[in-house]
Enzyme design. Structure first.
Site, mmCIF file in Angstrom:
data_model
loop_
_atom_site.group_PDB
_atom_site.id
_atom_site.type_symbol
_atom_site.label_atom_id
_atom_site.label_comp_id
_atom_site.label_asym_id
_atom_site.label_seq_id
_atom_site.Cartn_x
_atom_site.Cartn_y
_atom_site.Cartn_z
ATOM 1 C CE1 TYR A 101 -5.138 -0.578 -1.519
ATOM 2 C CE2 TYR A 101 -2.965 0.030 -0.491
ATOM 3 C CZ TYR A 101 -4.004 -1.079 -0.630
ATOM 4 O OH TYR A 101 -4.163 -2.168 -0.082
ATOM 5 C CB SER A 154 -3.626 5.845 -7.964
ATOM 6 O OG SER A 154 -2.998 4.743 -7.330
ATOM 7 C CG ASP A 185 2.307 3.932 -12.782
ATOM 8 O OD1 ASP A 185 2.890 3.460 -11.459
ATOM 9 O OD2 ASP A 185 1.305 4.521 -12.822
ATOM 10 C CG HIS A 196 1.492 6.020 -9.297
ATOM 11 N ND1 HIS A 196 0.742 5.110 -10.146
ATOM 12 C CD2 HIS A 196 0.740 6.165 -8.178
ATOM 13 C CE1 HIS A 196 -0.431 5.040 -9.493
ATOM 14 N NE2 HIS A 196 -0.418 5.570 -8.471
#
Length: 361
Positions: A92, A187, A273, A309
């Site tokens: 992202y 992700s 995460d 993450h």
């Protein structure tokens, strides 16, 4: 950050019900049909990268609404045979950057297409080159909330369509074995790879790590970090828009795409995460392939209890490399062999089950 989601034994049973739109399949069939009316490739131009062992091309293909989408395409220098192709989707806010930044898959002997993110690339990394000319509908400034009140105007309708078209594009490139295309991402990229697995019926395999847009309703209740926080921030101002937002997001729900997938899949998640909570990853894992119309595909998941993450980092990438080698070998293909590679087996243990859960101890 300590573990904040469900305990691991509960994650291993986490299979929530979905509020799935009745026209989910029709919506995506219509969207992809419209996008597929023209040939995928617009231009393929060789570029000099300074890398002697890799050849790279600057590719532009047609994505959503025929919009030009940029990508880097690389192959091992000297490879002559058609190669399985890894299509990689990035995180992202990031753009495709420079071609020398992501070399794992091409160094493993695969053709590699790295797709740019339309309308992103300004938050970190080295930028991108794909605008989003449709980003005008009401919604927040971040991509996750652009067009949030209409599933037809939402940013992820366009980005997911681009991701599917990237597979079509790579299969049209010379030097690619079109029967062996693989979707990979972490992700946001993991969410895109999962969507592709649900929308491309002949995909060879998918590798999905810490996927965004999985278990969206629960994630919005758990975290204000990252893209989910952008959605929450928009709804904190536009009170009363929750129902419209949730309806839009249901068309991008990764668990719904997972249900329709047919390709073997390799998952990974960090149990700490807070950006993409692990309950979403496990929900996608447990529902993966249940609507495929055939026996459930091979599934494997690895959890990293002390990671966030970033997941399993290099250890997880090595697991991905070994897993993909094994799965493609079962299909009778492999990547380009280095000049000194032996043709025989390497003696490694390739034993696999049809549904493997790697439980940390």
């Amino acid at each position: 950050m300590p573990a904040f989601d469900l305990p691991l034994p509960e994650l291993e049973r986490h299979c929530p019900q979905l509020d799935e739109p009745a026209d989910f399949d029709a919506f995506w069939a219509e969207t992809l049909h419209q996008a597929g009316q023209r040939e995928p490739l617009l231009s393929v131009r060789p570029v000099e990268t300074g890398l002697r062992l890799v050849r790279t091309w600057d590719v532009t293909f047609r994505g959503f609404a025929g919009d030009p989408v940029r990508a880097w395409f690389s192959r091992p220098a000297g490879a002559r045979e058609p190669l399985p192709a890894v299509v990689e989707y990035i995180g992202y806010g990031r753009g495709r950057g420079f071609p020398h930044e992501r070399l794992t898959w091409v160094n493993a002997g695969y053709a590699h297409l790295l797709m740019d993110n339309r309308g992103q690339g300004d938050q970190y990394g080295d930028g991108g080159g794909t605008p989003d000319p449709h980003a005008t509908a009401p919604g927040g400034p971040g991509p996750a909330a652009r067009g949030l009140l209409s599933h037809r105007e939402h940013h992820y309708r366009r980005l997911i369509t681009d991701a599917v078209r990237a597979v079509t594009a790579v299969c049209a490139l010379p030097g690619v074995d079109p029967a062996h295309a693989v979707a990979v991402g972490n992700s946001q990229g993991g969410g895109l790879a999962l969507a592709v697995a649900g929308l491309v019926p002949d995909l060879a395999a998918a590798l999905v790590t810490a996927p965004f847009l999985c278990g969206i309703r629960r994630a919005l209740e758990l975290t204000d970090e990252g893209p989910y926080g952008e959605i929450a921030a928009y709804l904190s101002v536009h009170r009363g828009a929750e129902e419209a937002a949730h309806r839009t997001l249901a068309y991008a729900e990764g668990v719904s795409f997972a249900r329709r997938a047919r390709a073997p899949v390799h998952f990974g998640t960090g149990l700490r995460d807070t950006v993409c909570p692990p309950s979403g990853t496990y929900a996608a894992f447990h529902r993966y392939g249940e609507l495929s119309g055939r026996p459930r595909p091979d599934r494997e998941i690895h959890a990293y209890p002390y990671n966030g993450h970033e997941g399993g980092g290099g250890k997880h990438v090595r697991r991905q490399l070994d897993w993909l080698t094994d799965r493609l070998a079962r299909r009778g293909t492999r990547g380009a062999a280095p000049p000194d590679a032996a043709d025989g087996a390497d003696g490694a243990d390739r034993t696999a089950s049809s549904d493997r859960v790697d439980r940390p101890v």
